[in-house]
Design a protein around this motif. Structure first.
Motif, PDB file in Angstrom:
ATOM      1  N   LEU A   1       1.163  -9.272   2.201  1.00 39.37           N
ATOM      2  CA  LEU A   1       0.475  -9.665   3.182  1.00 39.37           C
ATOM      3  C   LEU A   1      -1.178  -9.877   2.939  1.00 39.37           C
ATOM      4  O   LEU A   1      -1.776 -10.450   3.548  1.00 39.37           O
ATOM      5  CB  LEU A   1       0.932  -9.045   4.406  1.00 39.37           C
ATOM      6  N   LEU A   2      -1.198  -8.867   1.839  1.00 40.68           N
ATOM      7  CA  LEU A   2      -3.099  -8.928   1.551  1.00 40.68           C
ATOM      8  C   LEU A   2      -2.754  -8.763   0.251  1.00 40.68           C
ATOM      9  O   LEU A   2      -2.182  -7.423  -0.391  1.00 40.68           O
ATOM     10  CB  LEU A   2      -3.674  -7.852   2.200  1.00 40.68           C
ATOM     11  N   ARG A   3      -3.698  -9.345  -0.631  1.00 41.07           N
ATOM     12  CA  ARG A   3      -3.939  -8.949  -1.924  1.00 41.07           C
ATOM     13  C   ARG A   3      -5.400  -8.212  -2.452  1.00 41.07           C
ATOM     14  O   ARG A   3      -6.277  -8.507  -1.436  1.00 41.07           O
ATOM     15  CB  ARG A   3      -3.966 -10.469  -2.880  1.00 41.07           C
ATOM     16  N   LEU A   4      -5.410  -7.668  -3.332  1.00 45.32           N
ATOM     17  CA  LEU A   4      -6.701  -6.958  -3.761  1.00 45.32           C
ATOM     18  C   LEU A   4      -7.727  -7.854  -3.826  1.00 45.32           C
ATOM     19  O   LEU A   4      -7.649  -9.015  -4.178  1.00 45.32           O
ATOM     20  CB  LEU A   4      -6.595  -6.171  -5.123  1.00 45.32           C
ATOM     21  N   ARG A   5      -9.097  -7.460  -3.542  1.00 47.13           N
ATOM     22  CA  ARG A   5     -10.048  -8.287  -3.743  1.00 47.13           C
ATOM     23  C   ARG A   5     -11.157  -7.268  -4.807  1.00 47.13           C
ATOM     24  O   ARG A   5     -11.613  -6.389  -4.272  1.00 47.13           O
ATOM     25  CB  ARG A   5     -10.850  -8.803  -2.532  1.00 47.13           C
TER      26      ARG A   5
ATOM     27  N   LEU B   1      -4.978  -2.598   4.654  1.00 48.92           N
ATOM     28  CA  LEU B   1      -5.844  -2.411   3.886  1.00 48.92           C
ATOM     29  C   LEU B   1      -5.641  -2.524   2.346  1.00 48.92           C
ATOM     30  O   LEU B   1      -4.650  -2.131   2.010  1.00 48.92           O
ATOM     31  CB  LEU B   1      -6.611  -1.209   3.814  1.00 48.92           C
ATOM     32  N   ALA B   2      -6.659  -3.309   1.473  1.00 52.44           N
ATOM     33  CA  ALA B   2      -6.279  -3.233   0.106  1.00 52.44           C
ATOM     34  C   ALA B   2      -7.563  -2.880  -0.701  1.00 52.44           C
ATOM     35  O   ALA B   2      -8.239  -3.246  -0.700  1.00 52.44           O
ATOM     36  CB  ALA B   2      -5.803  -4.536  -0.262  1.00 52.44           C
ATOM     37  N   LEU B   3      -7.269  -1.707  -1.344  1.00 53.41           N
ATOM     38  CA  LEU B   3      -8.500  -1.386  -2.266  1.00 53.41           C
ATOM     39  C   LEU B   3      -8.318  -1.402  -3.625  1.00 53.41           C
ATOM     40  O   LEU B   3      -7.140  -0.554  -4.208  1.00 53.41           O
ATOM     41  CB  LEU B   3      -8.755   0.319  -1.677  1.00 53.41           C
ATOM     42  N   ASP B   4      -9.051  -1.925  -4.334  1.00 55.27           N
ATOM     43  CA  ASP B   4      -8.982  -2.068  -5.871  1.00 55.27           C
ATOM     44  C   ASP B   4      -9.347  -0.627  -6.410  1.00 55.27           C
ATOM     45  O   ASP B   4      -9.976   0.148  -5.662  1.00 55.27           O
ATOM     46  CB  ASP B   4      -9.783  -3.256  -6.385  1.00 55.27           C
TER      47      ASP B   4
ATOM     48  N   SER C   1      -5.406   1.486  -7.755  1.00 57.79           N
ATOM     49  CA  SER C   1      -5.453   0.359  -6.932  1.00 57.79           C
ATOM     50  C   SER C   1      -4.211   0.722  -6.008  1.00 57.79           C
ATOM     51  O   SER C   1      -3.463   1.331  -6.008  1.00 57.79           O
ATOM     52  CB  SER C   1      -4.899  -0.882  -7.281  1.00 57.79           C
ATOM     53  N   ALA C   2      -4.638   0.261  -4.408  1.00 58.00           N
ATOM     54  CA  ALA C   2      -3.761   1.048  -3.506  1.00 58.00           C
ATOM     55  C   ALA C   2      -3.486  -0.186  -2.353  1.00 58.00           C
ATOM     56  O   ALA C   2      -4.603  -0.813  -2.061  1.00 58.00           O
ATOM     57  CB  ALA C   2      -4.456   2.244  -2.829  1.00 58.00           C
ATOM     58  N   HIS C   3      -2.538   0.060  -1.667  1.00 54.13           N
ATOM     59  CA  HIS C   3      -2.310  -0.771  -0.301  1.00 54.13           C
ATOM     60  C   HIS C   3      -2.088   0.256   0.702  1.00 54.13           C
ATOM     61  O   HIS C   3      -1.166   1.191   0.496  1.00 54.13           O
ATOM     62  CB  HIS C   3      -1.310  -1.655  -0.574  1.00 54.13           C
ATOM     63  N   VAL C   4      -2.577   0.096   1.755  1.00 58.30           N
ATOM     64  CA  VAL C   4      -2.738   1.081   2.833  1.00 58.30           C
ATOM     65  C   VAL C   4      -2.312   0.404   4.267  1.00 58.30           C
ATOM     66  O   VAL C   4      -2.834  -0.766   4.417  1.00 58.30           O
ATOM     67  CB  VAL C   4      -4.233   1.675   2.915  1.00 58.30           C
ATOM     68  N   LEU C   5      -1.633   0.971   5.013  1.00 56.35           N
ATOM     69  CA  LEU C   5      -1.369   0.564   6.449  1.00 56.35           C
ATOM     70  C   LEU C   5      -2.059   1.383   7.432  1.00 56.35           C
ATOM     71  O   LEU C   5      -1.758   2.633   7.224  1.00 56.35           O
ATOM     72  CB  LEU C   5       0.287   0.482   6.604  1.00 56.35           C
ATOM     73  N   LEU C   6      -2.780   0.736   8.244  1.00 60.99           N
ATOM     74  CA  LEU C   6      -3.737   1.452   9.276  1.00 60.99           C
ATOM     75  C   LEU C   6      -2.841   1.116  10.557  1.00 60.99           C
ATOM     76  O   LEU C   6      -2.978   0.164  11.004  1.00 60.99           O
ATOM     77  CB  LEU C   6      -5.016   1.334   9.098  1.00 60.99           C
TER      78      LEU C   6
END
Length: 254
Positions: free
Chosen positions: A23-27, A47-50, A105-110
């Motif tokens: 649903l969301l890619r890194l930037r 959230l996506a954090l490189d 690199s991480a994908h996070v759900l808030l």
């Protein structure tokens, strides 16, 4: 994701972990964020954090859950840092300072609690009164002779206050430019605010400073823009009211 609506009995957000991450890619330039659900009761933000990206210390106006979908994130809460890997989850109460740093690199759900659970802050000027209080002051109107007069908030204004919480639940005082309208002539005050808001791009924001609680202005903004802006009260008088506006346009998943 199916189009959410308050009347829906269920909404499928993702059928599996891969779909949720997709649903969301890194930037590379900045932390990416995207609202994936907003219904009565709670909201969810992706959230996506490189690697190496950081969300600096901030606080949420409501209780939150942070879950790591994949990757490695250091989460600092009240000055203490703990490392979370895939599947890790942490609860953070309202107005507790926290920060995130992507070790990998991480994908996070808030997940955000409902705005009705919003707690007053113990720090002056941030969340100092509960949202939607019946005694909240309304923006003065002008009589025929130009004198300003106050009026009680309408049910519509109270409903607006109940939703006046930043979309991601984050209060980042000083992060955005300030627009102080106390010296702007009343005849062009609202138009000035509309123009400033119209110039904002997704994830941009501003802090509005007024001499009173601008409830009619908030209602007009909502009529003009719908849910485009998330609003957080940073200060509620007595000499100034300060409100943060954040453009909630989703980042494109690319």
């Amino acid at each position: 994701m199916n189009a959410p609506a308050a009347a829906e009995r269920s909404v499928t957000i993702a059928n599996d972990a891969e779909s949720l991450i997709d649903l969301l890619r890194l930037r590379t330039a900045e932390v990416a964020s995207k609202r994936i659900l907003k219904l009565s009761g709670f909201g969810i933000v992706r959230l996506a954090l490189d690697k190496g990206q950081t969300m600096s210390e901030h606080e949420a106006a409501v209780p939150i859950l942070i879950q790591v979908l994949c990757g490695v994130v250091d989460i600092e809460v009240d000055g203490a840092t703990e490392r979370f890997e895939t599947g890790g989850i942490v609860y953070i109460a309202a107005h507790v300072r926290h920060a995130l740093h992507a070790v990998e690199s991480a994908h996070v759900l808030l997940t955000l609690a409902d705005a009705a659970t919003r707690a007053p802050s113990d720090r002056a000027g941030v969340g100092g009164t509960e949202v939607g209080r019946a005694d909240a002051a309304a923006e003065p109107e002008q009589d025929g002779d130009g004198a300003e007069r106050a009026h009680a908030p309408s049910p519509e204004h109270r409903a607006l206050l109940e939703t006046a919480v930043c979309e991601c639940g984050v209060v980042e005082g000083g992060a955005f430019p300030e627009l102080d309208v106390r010296e702007v002539p009343h005849s062009i005050r609202h138009a000035t605010v509309f123009g400033a808001l119209d110039s904002l791009r997704p994830r941009d924001g501003l802090v509005l400073v007024a001499s009173h609680d601008p409830l009619p202005l908030l209602a007009q903004i909502r009529d003009r823009t719908g849910d485009r802006f998330a609003v957080t009260y940073l200060q509620r008088g007595p000499e100034a009211w300060s409100l943060q506006f954040v453009h909630t346009g989703d980042d494109p998943a690319r």
